[in-house]
Design a protein around this motif. Structure first.
Motif, PDB file in Angstrom:
ATOM      1  N   LEU A 154      82.592  33.812  13.782  1.00  0.00           N
ATOM      2  CA  LEU A 154      81.347  33.649  13.197  1.00  0.00           C
ATOM      3  C   LEU A 154      80.130  33.473  14.132  1.00  0.00           C
ATOM      4  CD1 LEU A 154      82.641  31.349   9.997  1.00  0.00           C
ATOM      5  CD2 LEU A 154      81.929  33.755  10.143  1.00  0.00           C
ATOM      6  N   LEU A 155      80.557  32.659  15.255  1.00  0.00           N
ATOM      7  CA  LEU A 155      79.549  32.327  16.144  1.00  0.00           C
ATOM      8  C   LEU A 155      78.871  33.559  16.747  1.00  0.00           C
ATOM      9  CD1 LEU A 155      78.043  29.989  18.045  1.00  0.00           C
ATOM     10  CD2 LEU A 155      80.061  30.274  19.332  1.00  0.00           C
ATOM     11  N   ARG A 156      79.964  34.475  17.276  1.00  0.00           N
ATOM     12  CA  ARG A 156      79.556  35.684  17.886  1.00  0.00           C
ATOM     13  C   ARG A 156      78.595  36.525  16.954  1.00  0.00           C
ATOM     14  NH1 ARG A 156      84.610  35.781  19.883  1.00  0.00           N
ATOM     15  NH2 ARG A 156      85.506  37.208  18.129  1.00  0.00           N
ATOM     16  N   LYS A 157      79.019  36.562  15.546  1.00  0.00           N
ATOM     17  CA  LYS A 157      78.035  37.387  14.665  1.00  0.00           C
ATOM     18  C   LYS A 157      77.048  36.819  14.484  1.00  0.00           C
ATOM     19  CE  LYS A 157      80.314  39.334  10.422  1.00  0.00           C
ATOM     20  NZ  LYS A 157      81.017  38.804   9.281  1.00  0.00           N
ATOM     21  N   VAL A 158      76.780  35.536  14.560  1.00  0.00           N
ATOM     22  CA  VAL A 158      75.393  35.115  14.410  1.00  0.00           C
ATOM     23  C   VAL A 158      74.574  35.389  15.673  1.00  0.00           C
ATOM     24  CG1 VAL A 158      73.894  32.741  14.271  1.00  0.00           C
ATOM     25  CG2 VAL A 158      76.050  33.153  12.992  1.00  0.00           C
ATOM     26  N   ARG A 159      75.257  35.205  16.697  1.00  0.00           N
ATOM     27  CA  ARG A 159      74.484  35.270  18.087  1.00  0.00           C
ATOM     28  C   ARG A 159      74.000  36.906  18.218  1.00  0.00           C
ATOM     29  NH1 ARG A 159      78.103  31.592  22.000  1.00  0.00           N
ATOM     30  NH2 ARG A 159      76.690  29.827  21.816  1.00  0.00           N
ATOM     31  N   PHE A 166      66.027  22.425  14.583  1.00  0.00           N
ATOM     32  CA  PHE A 166      67.280  22.906  14.249  1.00  0.00           C
ATOM     33  C   PHE A 166      67.697  23.425  12.917  1.00  0.00           C
ATOM     34  CE2 PHE A 166      67.145  19.606  17.749  1.00  0.00           C
ATOM     35  CZ  PHE A 166      67.831  20.255  18.717  1.00  0.00           C
ATOM     36  N   LEU A 167      67.987  24.586  12.857  1.00  0.00           N
ATOM     37  CA  LEU A 167      68.277  25.357  11.577  1.00  0.00           C
ATOM     38  C   LEU A 167      69.930  24.676  11.212  1.00  0.00           C
ATOM     39  CD1 LEU A 167      66.608  28.698  11.943  1.00  0.00           C
ATOM     40  CD2 LEU A 167      65.636  26.385  11.138  1.00  0.00           C
ATOM     41  N   ILE A 168      70.182  24.153  10.450  1.00  0.00           N
ATOM     42  CA  ILE A 168      71.538  23.536  10.364  1.00  0.00           C
ATOM     43  C   ILE A 168      72.302  24.561   9.090  1.00  0.00           C
ATOM     44  CG2 ILE A 168      73.117  21.605  10.061  1.00  0.00           C
ATOM     45  CD1 ILE A 168      70.975  21.157  12.143  1.00  0.00           C
ATOM     46  N   MET A 169      73.334  24.968   9.254  1.00  0.00           N
ATOM     47  CA  MET A 169      74.159  25.655   8.023  1.00  0.00           C
ATOM     48  C   MET A 169      75.627  25.163   8.098  1.00  0.00           C
ATOM     49  SD  MET A 169      72.016  28.695   7.944  1.00  0.00           S
ATOM     50  CE  MET A 169      70.343  28.587   8.492  1.00  0.00           C
ATOM     51  N   ALA A 170      76.228  25.078   6.974  1.00  0.00           N
ATOM     52  CA  ALA A 170      77.564  24.637   6.930  1.00  0.00           C
ATOM     53  C   ALA A 170      78.429  25.772   6.878  1.00  0.00           C
ATOM     54  CB  ALA A 170      77.816  23.867   5.876  1.00  0.00           C
ATOM     55  N   LEU A 171      79.214  26.216   7.821  1.00  0.00           N
ATOM     56  CA  LEU A 171      80.094  27.308   8.192  1.00  0.00           C
ATOM     57  C   LEU A 171      81.012  27.455   6.800  1.00  0.00           C
ATOM     58  CD1 LEU A 171      81.099  27.535  11.877  1.00  0.00           C
ATOM     59  CD2 LEU A 171      79.731  29.179  10.476  1.00  0.00           C
ATOM     60  N   ASN A 172      81.318  26.623   6.084  1.00  0.00           N
ATOM     61  CA  ASN A 172      82.365  26.783   5.050  1.00  0.00           C
ATOM     62  C   ASN A 172      81.839  27.458   3.854  1.00  0.00           C
ATOM     63  OD1 ASN A 172      80.972  24.345   4.838  1.00  0.00           O
ATOM     64  ND2 ASN A 172      82.717  23.452   3.359  1.00  0.00           N
ATOM     65  N   TYR A 173      80.397  27.009   3.589  1.00  0.00           N
ATOM     66  CA  TYR A 173      79.659  27.685   2.345  1.00  0.00           C
ATOM     67  C   TYR A 173      78.319  28.128   2.596  1.00  0.00           C
ATOM     68  CZ  TYR A 173      77.456  23.434   1.627  1.00  0.00           C
ATOM     69  OH  TYR A 173      76.489  22.209   1.639  1.00  0.00           O
ATOM     70  N   ASP A 174      77.553  27.714   3.552  1.00  0.00           N
ATOM     71  CA  ASP A 174      76.402  27.837   3.643  1.00  0.00           C
ATOM     72  C   ASP A 174      75.896  28.980   4.532  1.00  0.00           C
ATOM     73  OD1 ASP A 174      73.503  26.964   2.830  1.00  0.00           O
ATOM     74  OD2 ASP A 174      73.657  26.495   4.995  1.00  0.00           O
ATOM     75  N   THR A 225      67.960  33.235  20.514  1.00  0.00           N
ATOM     76  CA  THR A 225      67.924  32.100  20.018  1.00  0.00           C
ATOM     77  C   THR A 225      69.246  31.478  20.208  1.00  0.00           C
ATOM     78  OG1 THR A 225      66.660  32.887  18.217  1.00  0.00           O
ATOM     79  CG2 THR A 225      67.490  30.697  17.999  1.00  0.00           C
ATOM     80  N   PRO A 226      69.236  29.902  20.899  1.00  0.00           N
ATOM     81  CA  PRO A 226      70.429  29.308  20.952  1.00  0.00           C
ATOM     82  C   PRO A 226      71.301  29.167  19.432  1.00  0.00           C
ATOM     83  CG  PRO A 226      68.465  27.938  21.850  1.00  0.00           C
ATOM     84  CD  PRO A 226      68.011  29.188  21.257  1.00  0.00           C
ATOM     85  N   VAL A 227      72.592  29.198  19.889  1.00  0.00           N
ATOM     86  CA  VAL A 227      73.272  28.930  18.614  1.00  0.00           C
ATOM     87  C   VAL A 227      74.663  27.966  18.976  1.00  0.00           C
ATOM     88  CG1 VAL A 227      74.794  30.021  16.661  1.00  0.00           C
ATOM     89  CG2 VAL A 227      72.975  31.219  17.777  1.00  0.00           C
ATOM     90  N   LEU A 228      74.523  26.893  18.175  1.00  0.00           N
ATOM     91  CA  LEU A 228      75.485  25.836  18.632  1.00  0.00           C
ATOM     92  C   LEU A 228      76.545  25.836  17.355  1.00  0.00           C
ATOM     93  CD1 LEU A 228      73.005  23.058  19.632  1.00  0.00           C
ATOM     94  CD2 LEU A 228      74.319  24.657  21.128  1.00  0.00           C
ATOM     95  N   LEU A 229      78.001  25.479  17.962  1.00  0.00           N
ATOM     96  CA  LEU A 229      78.761  25.227  16.943  1.00  0.00           C
ATOM     97  C   LEU A 229      79.253  23.810  17.022  1.00  0.00           C
ATOM     98  CD1 LEU A 229      80.688  27.352  15.326  1.00  0.00           C
ATOM     99  CD2 LEU A 229      82.044  27.047  17.452  1.00  0.00           C
ATOM    100  N   THR A 230      79.069  23.036  15.983  1.00  0.00           N
ATOM    101  CA  THR A 230      79.326  21.475  15.714  1.00  0.00           C
ATOM    102  C   THR A 230      80.171  21.249  14.696  1.00  0.00           C
ATOM    103  OG1 THR A 230      77.422  21.101  14.471  1.00  0.00           O
ATOM    104  CG2 THR A 230      77.172  21.203  16.859  1.00  0.00           C
ATOM    105  N   ALA A 252      82.367  22.774  11.673  1.00  0.00           N
ATOM    106  CA  ALA A 252      83.256  24.126  12.382  1.00  0.00           C
ATOM    107  C   ALA A 252      84.448  23.532  12.108  1.00  0.00           C
ATOM    108  CB  ALA A 252      82.907  23.981  13.725  1.00  0.00           C
ATOM    109  N   ASP A 253      84.908  22.284  11.803  1.00  0.00           N
ATOM    110  CA  ASP A 253      86.150  21.943  11.543  1.00  0.00           C
ATOM    111  C   ASP A 253      86.798  22.627  10.037  1.00  0.00           C
ATOM    112  OD1 ASP A 253      85.702  19.091   9.636  1.00  0.00           O
ATOM    113  OD2 ASP A 253      84.236  19.933  10.662  1.00  0.00           O
ATOM    114  N   LEU A 254      86.137  22.958   9.181  1.00  0.00           N
ATOM    115  CA  LEU A 254      86.580  23.409   8.156  1.00  0.00           C
ATOM    116  C   LEU A 254      86.863  24.885   7.996  1.00  0.00           C
ATOM    117  CD1 LEU A 254      84.289  21.545   5.576  1.00  0.00           C
ATOM    118  CD2 LEU A 254      86.615  20.970   6.294  1.00  0.00           C
ATOM    119  N   VAL A 255      86.696  25.522   9.123  1.00  0.00           N
ATOM    120  CA  VAL A 255      86.830  27.060   8.993  1.00  0.00           C
ATOM    121  C   VAL A 255      87.615  27.379  10.193  1.00  0.00           C
ATOM    122  CG1 VAL A 255      84.847  27.846   7.727  1.00  0.00           C
ATOM    123  CG2 VAL A 255      84.896  27.673  10.176  1.00  0.00           C
TER     124      VAL A 255
END
Ligand code: GDP
Ligand code: ZN
Length: 378
Positions: free
Chosen positions: A181-186, A137-145, A192-197, A172-175
């Motif tokens: 953003l989810l669409r862009k990553v996909r 699982f590659l974790i990124m923080a949507l607000n800055y990372d 590759t599965p992309v999850l929003l959490t 995801a609660d911070l943006v």
């Protein structure tokens, strides 16, 4: 044929640790000689193993320790297929004396997958830090990372290692624009599965939980602060104990609590979370790179020059695609950067291999000379 040490019916107990038919097949040649168990933590010459005997602290055989060094210039690597120094996730082959409870590790089963990085001490050789991982699982923080280029970089490494990547966009609660953003990553990561959490608000975690299938081993990668600990805590529904001070670990007299480096989730999934993995600087390699940049590699087939570097050559198909907007300039810049890193890593590796070969040749020559003198003197 000699009897297997562990009865077949007992082996099935290992399923919760990730044991499966493929690993069982790898074990067959050794089943009459060694016990088998999963490595949950390694510290110097000791490792902790989960096996049908429960949790064991085992000593790693001297042979495997010297196997890592090549101070003589001779290649001592892989004296035999199993002689590798154990890492977390490995299936260790060991001998166990029920009488005194002592266990000695003699090797590891062939690794189905491995996660490696550049060894900071040696710079060039691959250092394996975890084995038999099914999913990362590659974790990124949507607000800055949030960084598409870094996603590409991680994927490049994982795709070649047979470890299935899953991208988790956390916080995801911070943006406000999380869906966009989810669409862009996909778009970037084809397939590759992309999850929003949000680990904090406990949203999107059902999907993540579904991926933690029984007997599957996974790791959580990502920069510090993106929410890995919070996600893991939310998944297992409790605060994790602080990782035990490794120094007590040597003190066999004391009661030691179960290693927290390997976590067993309610759904049967296995999470490996070690400090070493957290500071990962993954090992790059060519094949994974080519998967990630398949579009650019395909385009280069139409460049005028076979060895086009796509920097300033005439009739370059890659530059043309950037020009007409089909290819993002950032993507080509990242391609160049990674390509350069790969080339440097490759050069360093070649240098070390050549040097090792040279030293071993010199030794041979010297001993040959000595023998010749000897012959003449007689
Ligand atoms: P780690 O270094 O990757 O393990 O990150 P942590 O799990 O320690 O989280 C770092 C900080 O981010 C903590 O203060 C968490 O409470 C916070 N955090 C984690 N996940 C979320 C999330 O989904 N939303 C928000 N708003 N904060 C989060
Ligand atoms: Zn070109």
């Amino acid at each position: 044929m000699p009897e297997p040490i562990i009865p077949k019916s007992d082996l099935s107990q290992l399923a919760t640790l990730g044991w499966n038919s493929e690993i069982a097949a790898g074990y067959e040649p050794y089943q009459s000689e060694f016990q088998v168990g999963r490595v949950v933590v390694v510290h110097r010459n000791l490792c902790r193993i989960l096996s049908i005997h429960g949790e064991l602290d085992a000593v790693i055989s001297r042979k495997l320790q010297t196997d890592l060094t090549d101070t003589t210039g001779k290649t001592q690597y892989h004296l035999s297929e199993i002689s590798r120094f154990p890492v977390v996730g490995d299936w260790a082959l060991f001998r166990y004396s029920q009488k005194d409870g002592k266990a000695l590790v003699h090797g590891v089963l062939p690794r189905r997958t491995k996660i490696s990085r550049n060894d900071p001490g040696r710079k060039t050789d691959e250092q394996v830090i975890a084995a038999n991982i099914d999913m990362a699982f590659l974790i990124m923080a949507l607000n800055y990372d949030y960084n598409l280029r870094r996603i590409e970089r991680y994927l490049a490494i994982l795709w070649n290692s047979d470890v299935d990547p899953v991208i988790v966009l956390n916080k995801a609660d911070l943006v406000k624009n999380s869906a966009a953003l989810l669409r862009k990553v996909r778009q970037v990561v084809s397939g590759t599965p992309v999850l929003l959490t949000s680990a904090l608000k406990n949203t999107g975690l059902e999907e993540l939980n579904k991926l933690l299938a029984p007997g599957k081993t996974c790791i959580f990668l990502g920069s510090s602060g993106v929410g890995k600990t919070t996600l893991i805590n939310t998944i297992i529904g409790e605060e994790r104990y602080a990782v035990q001070e490794i120094s007590d670990y040597r003190d066999r007299g004391k009661h030691t609590t179960s290693a927290r480096e390997m976590i067993f989730t309610e759904s049967g999934g296995i999470i490996i979370d070690t400090p070493g993995l957290r500071r990962i600087d993954l090992w790059h390699d060519q094949a994974g790179f080519e998967d990630v940049f398949a579009d650019i590699i395909e385009l280069s087939g139409s460049c005028k020059f076979r060895n086009c570097t796509h920097t300033s050559e005439p009739e370059c198909a890659v530059l043309a695609a950037v020009e007409n907007g089909r290819l993002s300039p950032k993507r080509i810049a990242n391609y160049r950067k990674l390509q350069m890193e790969l080339a440097t890593a490759g050069r360093k590796l070649k240098y070390r291999r050549d040097r090792r070969a040279r030293i071993s040749q010199q030794k041979q020559d010297r001993s040959h000379d000595r023998n010749e003198h000897h012959d003449r003197d007689q």
